[in-house]
Design an enzyme around this catalytic site. Structure first.
Site, PDB file in Angstrom:
ATOM      1  N   ASP A  13      37.927  48.491  44.774  1.00  0.00           N
ATOM      2  CA  ASP A  13      39.196  47.884  45.156  1.00  0.00           C
ATOM      3  C   ASP A  13      38.910  46.472  45.677  1.00  0.00           C
ATOM      4  O   ASP A  13      37.768  46.144  46.026  1.00  0.00           O
ATOM      5  CB  ASP A  13      39.844  48.744  46.242  1.00  0.00           C
ATOM      6  CG  ASP A  13      41.131  48.143  46.781  1.00  0.00           C
ATOM      7  OD1 ASP A  13      41.980  47.734  45.974  1.00  0.00           O
ATOM      8  OD2 ASP A  13      41.260  48.067  48.015  1.00  0.00           O
ATOM      9  N   ASP A  15      41.602  44.011  47.846  1.00  0.00           N
ATOM     10  CA  ASP A  15      42.185  43.719  49.155  1.00  0.00           C
ATOM     11  C   ASP A  15      41.850  44.803  50.168  1.00  0.00           C
ATOM     12  O   ASP A  15      42.139  45.990  49.963  1.00  0.00           O
ATOM     13  CB  ASP A  15      43.707  43.596  49.046  1.00  0.00           C
ATOM     14  CG  ASP A  15      44.124  42.385  48.235  1.00  0.00           C
ATOM     15  OD1 ASP A  15      43.245  41.612  47.829  1.00  0.00           O
ATOM     16  OD2 ASP A  15      45.337  42.223  47.987  1.00  0.00           O
ATOM     17  N   ASP A 208      40.008  51.391  50.209  1.00  0.00           N
ATOM     18  CA  ASP A 208      40.477  51.558  51.592  1.00  0.00           C
ATOM     19  C   ASP A 208      41.892  52.079  51.711  1.00  0.00           C
ATOM     20  O   ASP A 208      42.371  52.294  52.836  1.00  0.00           O
ATOM     21  CB  ASP A 208      40.410  50.212  52.316  1.00  0.00           C
ATOM     22  CG  ASP A 208      41.509  49.261  51.872  1.00  0.00           C
ATOM     23  OD1 ASP A 208      41.696  49.096  50.633  1.00  0.00           O
ATOM     24  OD2 ASP A 208      42.196  48.697  52.727  1.00  0.00           O
TER      25      ASP A 208
END
Length: 265
Positions: A13, A15, A208
């Site tokens: 991922d 961001d 996250d």
């Protein structure tokens, strides 16, 4: 345990993971990025960002020859000339937005198509130019929900009836074709690469947010990076020894996760 000297692939991922949630910088991950390049380990971006956003980031990160997954799995880009959508029959952006406009009669929300570049900039912290790239979408829409939690479930059901699905990202909700998602896109890409290379690579995934769960559930080794989302990252997999939860946020946590699984190699 995975090893830098065996066929390996890293899926990440952006961001809040490889990129800092607030500054979008990746300095804390620079050493590991260099090490992966040295060992020729492919690094596949798997993000909610658009193709237009990821391409310049790939250049800055030195990943221009790697495939990537965009728009939370609604788009897979293999190379400069070849884009695949997941699923193959997924709607294009304009068709999807037309459906959402009709649903705005019953639900209070706005999509990125309703905002200007400057308005997106104010919501995200991106520059107006970066916000323009975020609004260049191919197969999914980002929405800001302005209605109740009860109406959200009704909205989810209305989308389902239209062949669409709702996914929670780190900052916003995302609408895309049913059957899309980071897990489905990654499965398609890994199958493609295995046929091309004649071997299966071991995979480490890092993310996250709740939208990363399908990807983190499908990799061999998962790094759950400490994040800012109010929604928990709850994996369904039972092989807990192959899952690591970091103590740090963003690129520092990203490096911590690779340290955990790959430091010995």
């Amino acid at each position: 345990m995975p090893d830098l000297h065996q066929p390996l692939l890293i899926v990440t991922d952006l961001d809040g993971s490889l990129l800092d949630h607030h500054t979008y910088q990746w300095d804390a991950a620079a050493d590991w990025l260099a090490r992966l390049q040295q060992h020729q380990v492919p690094l596949v971006i798997c993000s909610s960002k658009t193709v237009a956003e990821i391409l310049p980031l790939q250049k800055k990160l030195g990943l221009t020859r790697s495939p990537f997954i965009a728009e939370n799995g609604a788009v897979v880009r293999l190379n400069d000339d070849h884009i695949e959508r997941i699923p193959d029959a997924g709607r294009d952006y304009y068709s999807l937005c037309a459906t959402l406009i009709a649903l705005q009669r019953s639900f209070r929300f706005n999509g990125f198509s309703d905002f200007t570049d400057r308005e997106v900039s104010e919501m995200t912290g991106l520059t107006p130019a970066e916000s323009a790239l975020a609004r260049q979408r191919d197969a999914s829409e980002v929405i800001v929900w302005r209605d109740s939690e009860e109406k959200l479930e009704q909205f989810r059901a209305a989308l389902d009836a239209e062949g669409l699905a709702l996914t929670q990202g780190g900052r916003f909700w995302h609408v895309m074709a049913k059957g899309s998602g980071k897990g489905a896109a990654l499965a398609w890409l890994l199958n493609y690469m295995q046929k091309l290379e004649g071997q299966r690579r071991q995979t480490i995934g890092l993310g996250d947010g709740p939208n990363d769960v399908p990807m983190l559930d499908s990799v061999d080794f998962a790094v759950v990076i400490k994040g800012y989302s109010k929604f928990p990252v709850t994996l369904t997999r039972q092989d807990h020894d192959n899952v690591y939860h970091t103590a740090h946020y963003g690129p520092q946590g990203w490096s911590e996760g690779l340290d955990y699984f790959l430091a010995q190699s």
